[in-house]
Write a protein that holds these residues in place. Sequence first.
Motif, PDB file in Angstrom:
ATOM      1  N   ARG A 148     103.595  11.049  82.336  1.00 25.34           N
ATOM      2  CA  ARG A 148     102.896  10.135  83.239  1.00 25.34           C
ATOM      3  C   ARG A 148     103.594   8.784  83.323  1.00 25.34           C
ATOM      4  NH1 ARG A 148      97.369  10.511  80.072  1.00 25.34           N
ATOM      5  NH2 ARG A 148      97.049  12.739  80.149  1.00 25.34           N
ATOM      6  N   ASP A 149     104.038   8.285  82.172  1.00 25.61           N
ATOM      7  CA  ASP A 149     104.500   6.899  82.083  1.00 25.61           C
ATOM      8  C   ASP A 149     105.974   6.708  82.402  1.00 25.61           C
ATOM      9  OD1 ASP A 149     101.928   6.355  81.293  1.00 25.61           O
ATOM     10  OD2 ASP A 149     102.405   6.293  79.157  1.00 25.61           O
ATOM     11  N   ALA A 150     106.782   7.717  82.201  1.00 25.35           N
ATOM     12  CA  ALA A 150     108.232   7.559  82.367  1.00 25.35           C
ATOM     13  C   ALA A 150     108.594   7.653  83.848  1.00 25.35           C
ATOM     14  CB  ALA A 150     108.970   8.625  81.578  1.00 25.35           C
ATOM     15  N   ASP A 151     109.149   6.582  84.382  1.00 24.57           N
ATOM     16  CA  ASP A 151     109.621   6.584  85.766  1.00 24.57           C
ATOM     17  C   ASP A 151     111.059   7.086  85.774  1.00 24.57           C
ATOM     18  OD1 ASP A 151     107.236   5.427  86.663  1.00 24.57           O
ATOM     19  OD2 ASP A 151     107.968   3.412  86.202  1.00 24.57           O
ATOM     20  N   GLY A 152     111.319   8.092  86.574  1.00 20.65           N
ATOM     21  CA  GLY A 152     112.667   8.644  86.610  1.00 20.65           C
ATOM     22  C   GLY A 152     112.989   9.330  85.292  1.00 20.65           C
ATOM     23  N   ASP A 199     113.991   8.825  81.712  1.00 19.05           N
ATOM     24  CA  ASP A 199     114.077   7.860  80.618  1.00 19.05           C
ATOM     25  C   ASP A 199     113.691   8.602  79.345  1.00 19.05           C
ATOM     26  OD1 ASP A 199     113.803   5.868  78.717  1.00 19.05           O
ATOM     27  OD2 ASP A 199     112.870   4.442  80.102  1.00 19.05           O
ATOM     28  N   ASP A 200     114.703   9.137  78.668  1.00 22.68           N
ATOM     29  CA  ASP A 200     114.511   9.937  77.457  1.00 22.68           C
ATOM     30  C   ASP A 200     113.670   9.218  76.404  1.00 22.68           C
ATOM     31  OD1 ASP A 200     115.421  12.519  77.354  1.00 22.68           O
ATOM     32  OD2 ASP A 200     117.019  12.079  75.922  1.00 22.68           O
ATOM     33  N   PHE A 201     113.948   7.944  76.215  1.00 26.37           N
ATOM     34  CA  PHE A 201     113.286   7.195  75.150  1.00 26.37           C
ATOM     35  C   PHE A 201     111.807   6.969  75.468  1.00 26.37           C
ATOM     36  CE2 PHE A 201     117.767   5.509  75.152  1.00 26.37           C
ATOM     37  CZ  PHE A 201     118.210   6.383  74.180  1.00 26.37           C
ATOM     38  N   LYS A 202     111.515   6.606  76.694  1.00 27.05           N
ATOM     39  CA  LYS A 202     110.130   6.389  77.101  1.00 27.05           C
ATOM     40  C   LYS A 202     109.352   7.715  77.081  1.00 27.05           C
ATOM     41  CE  LYS A 202     107.712   3.425  80.298  1.00 27.05           C
ATOM     42  NZ  LYS A 202     107.804   2.620  81.512  1.00 27.05           N
ATOM     43  N   ALA A 203     110.001   8.782  77.511  1.00 23.36           N
ATOM     44  CA  ALA A 203     109.366  10.106  77.505  1.00 23.36           C
ATOM     45  C   ALA A 203     109.047  10.536  76.077  1.00 23.36           C
ATOM     46  CB  ALA A 203     110.279  11.128  78.184  1.00 23.36           C
ATOM     47  N   MET A 204     109.986  10.302  75.159  1.00 20.59           N
ATOM     48  CA  MET A 204     109.770  10.674  73.757  1.00 20.59           C
ATOM     49  C   MET A 204     108.581   9.912  73.189  1.00 20.59           C
ATOM     50  SD  MET A 204     110.814  12.598  71.285  1.00 20.59           S
ATOM     51  CE  MET A 204     112.427  13.111  71.853  1.00 20.59           C
ATOM     52  N   ALA A 205     108.520   8.614  73.452  1.00 15.17           N
ATOM     53  CA  ALA A 205     107.418   7.788  72.952  1.00 15.17           C
ATOM     54  C   ALA A 205     106.089   8.267  73.529  1.00 15.17           C
ATOM     55  CB  ALA A 205     107.658   6.324  73.302  1.00 15.17           C
ATOM     56  N   GLU A 206     106.071   8.602  74.817  1.00 16.78           N
ATOM     57  CA  GLU A 206     104.832   9.055  75.453  1.00 16.78           C
ATOM     58  C   GLU A 206     104.330  10.359  74.839  1.00 16.78           C
ATOM     59  OE1 GLU A 206     103.110  10.683  79.714  1.00 16.78           O
ATOM     60  OE2 GLU A 206     104.959   9.520  79.739  1.00 16.78           O
ATOM     61  N   VAL A 207     105.196  11.312  74.668  1.00 15.89           N
ATOM     62  CA  VAL A 207     104.784  12.617  74.137  1.00 15.89           C
ATOM     63  C   VAL A 207     104.299  12.492  72.691  1.00 15.89           C
ATOM     64  CG1 VAL A 207     105.594  14.917  73.497  1.00 15.89           C
ATOM     65  CG2 VAL A 207     106.159  13.972  75.733  1.00 15.89           C
ATOM     66  N   VAL A 208     105.049  11.788  71.869  1.00 18.27           N
ATOM     67  CA  VAL A 208     104.651  11.613  70.469  1.00 18.27           C
ATOM     68  C   VAL A 208     103.313  10.877  70.397  1.00 18.27           C
ATOM     69  CG1 VAL A 208     105.243  10.458  68.294  1.00 18.27           C
ATOM     70  CG2 VAL A 208     106.977  11.770  69.525  1.00 18.27           C
ATOM     71  N   SER A 209     103.176   9.843  71.204  1.00 20.60           N
ATOM     72  CA  SER A 209     101.948   9.055  71.208  1.00 20.60           C
ATOM     73  C   SER A 209     100.741   9.888  71.652  1.00 20.60           C
ATOM     74  CB  SER A 209     102.130   7.848  72.128  1.00 20.60           C
ATOM     75  OG  SER A 209     100.962   7.082  72.158  1.00 20.60           O
ATOM     76  N   ARG A 210     100.879  10.592  72.764  1.00 25.28           N
ATOM     77  CA  ARG A 210      99.754  11.387  73.272  1.00 25.28           C
ATOM     78  C   ARG A 210      99.365  12.498  72.307  1.00 25.28           C
ATOM     79  NH1 ARG A 210     101.387  12.930  79.249  1.00 25.28           N
ATOM     80  NH2 ARG A 210      99.552  14.250  79.037  1.00 25.28           N
ATOM     81  N   ARG A 211     100.352  13.185  71.744  1.00 24.85           N
ATOM     82  CA  ARG A 211     100.065  14.291  70.815  1.00 24.85           C
ATOM     83  C   ARG A 211      99.365  13.785  69.559  1.00 24.85           C
ATOM     84  NH1 ARG A 211      98.310  19.039  69.519  1.00 24.85           N
ATOM     85  NH2 ARG A 211      99.509  20.169  67.980  1.00 24.85           N
ATOM     86  N   CYS A 212      99.891  12.727  68.970  1.00 23.77           N
ATOM     87  CA  CYS A 212      99.318  12.224  67.722  1.00 23.77           C
ATOM     88  C   CYS A 212      97.974  11.536  67.951  1.00 23.77           C
ATOM     89  CB  CYS A 212     100.305  11.301  67.021  1.00 23.77           C
ATOM     90  SG  CYS A 212     101.708  12.235  66.353  1.00 23.77           S
ATOM     91  N   ARG A 213      97.808  10.888  69.091  1.00 24.43           N
ATOM     92  CA  ARG A 213      96.513  10.282  69.413  1.00 24.43           C
ATOM     93  C   ARG A 213      95.442  11.373  69.530  1.00 24.43           C
ATOM     94  NH1 ARG A 213      97.180   8.214  74.424  1.00 24.43           N
ATOM     95  NH2 ARG A 213      98.734   6.792  73.610  1.00 24.43           N
ATOM     96  N   ARG A 214      95.809  12.485  70.150  1.00 25.77           N
ATOM     97  CA  ARG A 214      94.874  13.603  70.305  1.00 25.77           C
ATOM     98  C   ARG A 214      94.526  14.215  68.943  1.00 25.77           C
ATOM     99  NH1 ARG A 214      96.836  17.685  74.622  1.00 25.77           N
ATOM    100  NH2 ARG A 214      96.633  15.836  75.910  1.00 25.77           N
ATOM    101  N   LEU A 215      95.526  14.402  68.094  1.00 21.71           N
ATOM    102  CA  LEU A 215      95.274  14.932  66.749  1.00 21.71           C
ATOM    103  C   LEU A 215      94.360  13.995  65.959  1.00 21.71           C
ATOM    104  CD1 LEU A 215      98.809  16.215  65.686  1.00 21.71           C
ATOM    105  CD2 LEU A 215      96.788  17.617  66.148  1.00 21.71           C
ATOM    106  N   LYS A 216      94.654  12.707  66.052  1.00 23.62           N
ATOM    107  CA  LYS A 216      93.897  11.698  65.311  1.00 23.62           C
ATOM    108  C   LYS A 216      92.438  11.670  65.768  1.00 23.62           C
ATOM    109  CE  LYS A 216      94.226   6.794  64.094  1.00 23.62           C
ATOM    110  NZ  LYS A 216      94.975   5.554  64.315  1.00 23.62           N
ATOM    111  N   SER A 217      92.206  11.701  67.068  1.00 23.68           N
ATOM    112  CA  SER A 217      90.838  11.614  67.585  1.00 23.68           C
ATOM    113  C   SER A 217      90.038  12.884  67.322  1.00 23.68           C
ATOM    114  CB  SER A 217      90.839  11.285  69.075  1.00 23.68           C
ATOM    115  OG  SER A 217      91.336  12.365  69.823  1.00 23.68           O
ATOM    116  N   SER A 218      90.715  14.015  67.234  1.00 26.48           N
ATOM    117  CA  SER A 218      89.999  15.278  66.994  1.00 26.48           C
ATOM    118  C   SER A 218      89.786  15.549  65.508  1.00 26.48           C
ATOM    119  CB  SER A 218      90.767  16.444  67.619  1.00 26.48           C
ATOM    120  OG  SER A 218      91.955  16.682  66.907  1.00 26.48           O
ATOM    121  N   GLY A 219      90.449  14.757  64.659  1.00 24.65           N
ATOM    122  CA  GLY A 219      90.319  14.965  63.220  1.00 24.65           C
ATOM    123  C   GLY A 219      91.177  16.095  62.687  1.00 24.65           C
ATOM    124  N   GLU A 220      92.065  16.619  63.523  1.00 22.45           N
ATOM    125  CA  GLU A 220      92.965  17.685  63.070  1.00 22.45           C
ATOM    126  C   GLU A 220      93.994  17.093  62.112  1.00 22.45           C
ATOM    127  OE1 GLU A 220      94.432  20.679  65.912  1.00 22.45           O
ATOM    128  OE2 GLU A 220      93.340  19.505  67.416  1.00 22.45           O
TER     129      GLU A 220
END
Length: 137
Positions: free
Chosen positions: A19-23, A25-46
Motif C-alpha cells: 500500500r505504502d510503497a510508491d513505485g 522501493d525495496d526498502f519501503k516495501a520491506m518495512a511495510e511488510v515486516v510492520s504489517r505482519r508483526c503488528r497483526r501478530l502482536k494484536s492477535s496475541g500470536e
Amino acid sequence: VCFFGGEPNRDHYRRFRLRDADGIDDFKAMAEVVSRRCRRLKSSGEPMPDLILVDGGKGQLSSAHEALEALGLRIPVAALAKRAEEIFMEDRPGSVVLDRGLPALRLLQRLRDEAHRFGLAYHILLRKKDMLRPDAG
C-alpha cells in the motif's frame, strides 16, 4: 513464509499487497511488510517469530529492523544476500559467509527460495486477475 522446526508451515504464510510503497522501493516495501505482519501478530496475541530472515543486504536488514523498533519489538533479524550468500545481522559490522556445505546455510537458502516461489506465485496470480479485468488494455 514461515518455517517451524526447519520445515515450511504453510498455515502461517501470508500475502501482502503493498500500500505504502510508491513505485519500486525495496526498502519501503520491506518495512511495510515486516510492520504489517508483526503488528497483526502482536494484536492477535500470536507468538512472535524467533528470527526474521529478509532477502537482501544491509539496506533491507535496516528497513526491517527499523520497522520492528517502531512497533517496540525486539526480534532478531538477518538478511541473506544472494550474490555471495552473505548473511548480514544488525549487531555485526560485516557479513558472515558460511561454508556452502553447512546445513544452516542450506536452511536459510530454503527459506529464501520458498519466499521467492511464494511471492512469484502471488505476483503471477495478481497479473492474471489484472488481465481478466474488462477494462485491462
